[in-house]
Structure formats: structure tokens, C-alpha cells
Design an enzyme around this catalytic site. Sequence first.
Site, mmCIF file in Angstrom:
data_model
loop_
_atom_site.group_PDB
_atom_site.id
_atom_site.type_symbol
_atom_site.label_atom_id
_atom_site.label_comp_id
_atom_site.label_asym_id
_atom_site.label_seq_id
_atom_site.Cartn_x
_atom_site.Cartn_y
_atom_site.Cartn_z
ATOM 1 N N LYS A 87 45.849 42.169 39.068
ATOM 2 C CA LYS A 87 46.258 41.013 38.664
ATOM 3 C C LYS A 87 48.040 40.559 38.661
ATOM 4 O O LYS A 87 48.219 40.993 38.115
ATOM 5 C CB LYS A 87 45.685 40.191 37.224
ATOM 6 C CG LYS A 87 46.013 38.563 37.525
ATOM 7 C CD LYS A 87 45.731 38.831 35.679
ATOM 8 C CE LYS A 87 46.985 37.064 35.618
ATOM 9 N NZ LYS A 87 45.275 36.277 34.368
ATOM 10 N N LYS B 24 43.600 40.446 41.679
ATOM 11 C CA LYS B 24 43.625 37.909 41.910
ATOM 12 C C LYS B 24 45.008 38.234 41.820
ATOM 13 O O LYS B 24 45.842 38.886 41.331
ATOM 14 C CB LYS B 24 43.603 38.114 40.157
ATOM 15 C CG LYS B 24 43.783 36.579 39.966
ATOM 16 C CD LYS B 24 43.080 36.245 38.840
ATOM 17 C CE LYS B 24 43.773 35.058 37.849
ATOM 18 N NZ LYS B 24 43.802 34.855 36.842
HETATM 19 C C1 PBG Z 1 45.127 34.121 31.942
HETATM 20 C C2 PBG Z 1 44.419 33.287 33.023
HETATM 21 C C3 PBG Z 1 44.692 32.678 34.395
HETATM 22 C C4 PBG Z 1 43.797 32.463 36.070
HETATM 23 C C5 PBG Z 1 42.888 33.021 35.281
HETATM 24 N N1 PBG Z 1 43.423 33.845 33.151
HETATM 25 C C6 PBG Z 1 46.819 32.333 34.551
HETATM 26 C C7 PBG Z 1 47.142 33.008 34.644
HETATM 27 O O1 PBG Z 1 47.506 34.327 34.105
HETATM 28 O O2 PBG Z 1 47.951 32.433 34.068
HETATM 29 C C8 PBG Z 1 44.317 31.989 37.099
HETATM 30 C C9 PBG Z 1 42.709 31.579 37.315
HETATM 31 C C10 PBG Z 1 43.046 30.156 38.952
HETATM 32 O O3 PBG Z 1 44.714 30.330 38.413
HETATM 33 O O4 PBG Z 1 42.497 29.800 39.079
HETATM 34 N N2 PBG Z 1 44.892 34.744 31.199
#
Ligand code: PBG
Length: 331
Positions: free
Chosen positions: A201, A255
Site C-alpha cells: 500500500k 493499492k
Molecule cells: C485507511 C484506508 C485508506 C483507504 C483504504 N483504507 C486511506 C488511507 O490510507 O489514508 C483508501 C481507499 C480509497 O482511497 O478508496 N487505512
Amino acid sequence: MTASYPNTRLRRTRAHAWSRALHRETVLTPADLIWPLFVTAGKGVEEPIKTLPGVSRWSVDGIVARAKEAVDLGIAVVALFPNTPPALRSDDGAEAHNPDNLMCQAIRAIKDACGNDIGVLTDVALDPYTSHGQDGLIDASGYVVNDDTVAVLVDQAVNQANAGADIIAPSDMMDGRIGAIRRALEMNGHVNVQIMSYAAKYASAFYGPFRDAVGSGGLLKGDKKAYQMDPANAEEALREVALDIAEGADSVMVKPGLAYLDIIFRVKRRFDVPVFAYQVSGEYAMIEAAAAAGAGDRDALVLETLIAFKRAGVRGVLTYHAAHAARLLNG
Ligand code: PBG
């Protein structure tokens, strides 16, 4: 080995729709899709999200209606994210392990209504519950501490599994959390609860609308670069994936999605493990903005981006377009 022109004419097989169908290498079906949904407090509540046009937060009754819709469309899984009321957000994010929090209410309601006609995936991270918007516990300097955060994430994960979650999806990027969560699930009898780890991520600029949706955007000071990955790195993603598999992840996620198709491809080439992609909120918003500006056909943009993930090697995709795409695919 390919013969040369004109013995080979690659346009030959593209000449008719039946032939294009016959030669299609990749297919997309509704069962490949995971639909992220935002839960809000109340009853009969629908709150449109400005930066995510066409997506709303729903109170638990509305979430159940969406889950039933997903079943009818053939979508395999819904993913839940809460917009925790501000009064319940705290420094330590304790609401995350309240057995009656919004997430648990929504999980139970979906499972009561739909049983195993659909899987429920739940996000593990503290950002929807903390008053500072970070995914973990912070020290005096604002640094997100690892090991103490993992202990809370374990409680959060078990809490979700107790409520009936089918897939635990840790999105926090703490070190060692997959193993810790797996052990706790086993110890608590949740042997068939899966873990889909957000293994690679990235600290991305594509998460803005999501943070609006869960109400953490306005609270967050600074960034998440001390735990989420540097977009410049690929080898490191493979190390993250290797660790999460070794710790007991059933599947891994990359992601965001479109800007990281090379990572999906590399993970798939190196590991025999199911890989999922998250087409995140900013990607959804870009497609919607392009369509609204007349710069492209919405339906075609949606299906083309989703098939790109499949071509890159994913088993499935989390996308806010899931219901729309499933409708298109079902004709
Ligand atoms: C939080 C989380 C995020 C997303 C999924 N879980 C945002 C972040 O890490 O700030 C993002 C999903 C999206 O942008 O659609 N842990």
C-alpha cells in the site's frame, strides 16, 4: 514464433465480434468485484460524498439494501468502512474495538439478511476512529508507533470477526500485524476467517475522496509516509508481500491500482498467491470527472480499467464502480 506478413495478418481474428470473443484472453465477471461501502450512523440516512460523485454513505439499513443488491448482481464481497461520529473519535481510537460500533452493527445486519450469499470484508486500521486521522497510535512527536498499534489492531480484527466478518483486511501497513492477527483469530476460534492483507500500500495522492468519506481527511495533519510505501519502490513491495504470505495472509492486495499495474504484475510473477487490486477513490473520481467533462465514455472507461487489472494478473478488484460494472456485465 510468428510467420511474417501477409501469411500472418493479426487483423484477421479481429474482423468480427464472434472472433474477437473467441480470442479474448481475459474475462471480467461480477464475481471478480468487491464493492466498498461507507457506513454512517442513524436510520434511513443517505449522505452523498461530494468528492466521490455517485457514492453515498448509508446508515446500516441502507447498507443491508446495498448488500442485497450486490447479491442480486452476483458481486462476491462487500467491503465496509465507517464514518465514525466525531464524538466517538479519540487519540487511541478505542471505538475500533467496541463490539457495538458501526462496523459491527453493519456486519451483523448484513449477515442476518444475506448469510453466506455474500462475503463481508472489513478494514483494519485506526484512521476512521482516531481524532488525529492516523492509522495507528501516535507518540508525542506524532510518529505512529508500530508494536503498540499492532496490539490494538489485533483487538479490532477479533472484534470484527466476532461480529461475523468473513475477510479481515489490514490496511495499516504496520510491521508484523498479519502474523499477530492470524494468531489471535486462531486462538479465538475464527479458523475460517480469511486475511486479505493490504501488502503493498503506497503513500498515495489518490486517497483524498476516501478520507472525506470516512471523515478523517480534515483531521489528518501531515502524511502517512512513515508507514505507507514510497511510490518510487517496487522491490520493497515484493518484500512486503513475502512477509505477509509467511505470516499467514490468504491473499494480498496492491493499492492504489492503475498507477501500480507493474507491481501487480511483478507480485504475480514471483508468488503463487491470489492478488487483489484496489481501484481507489481518487481513481474513481478521475473517471467520473473525465466522463462528466465529456472526455470519455463512462461505461467504456469503467470496463477498460477493470479489465486492465485482470490482464495484469489480479484475482479480483475492489472498486466503487462495482455495482455499475456488474450491471453492465450482466447486460
Ligand atoms: C485507511 C484506508 C485508506 C483507504 C483504504 N483504507 C486511506 C488511507 O490510507 O489514508 C483508501 C481507499 C480509497 O482511497 O478508496 N487505512
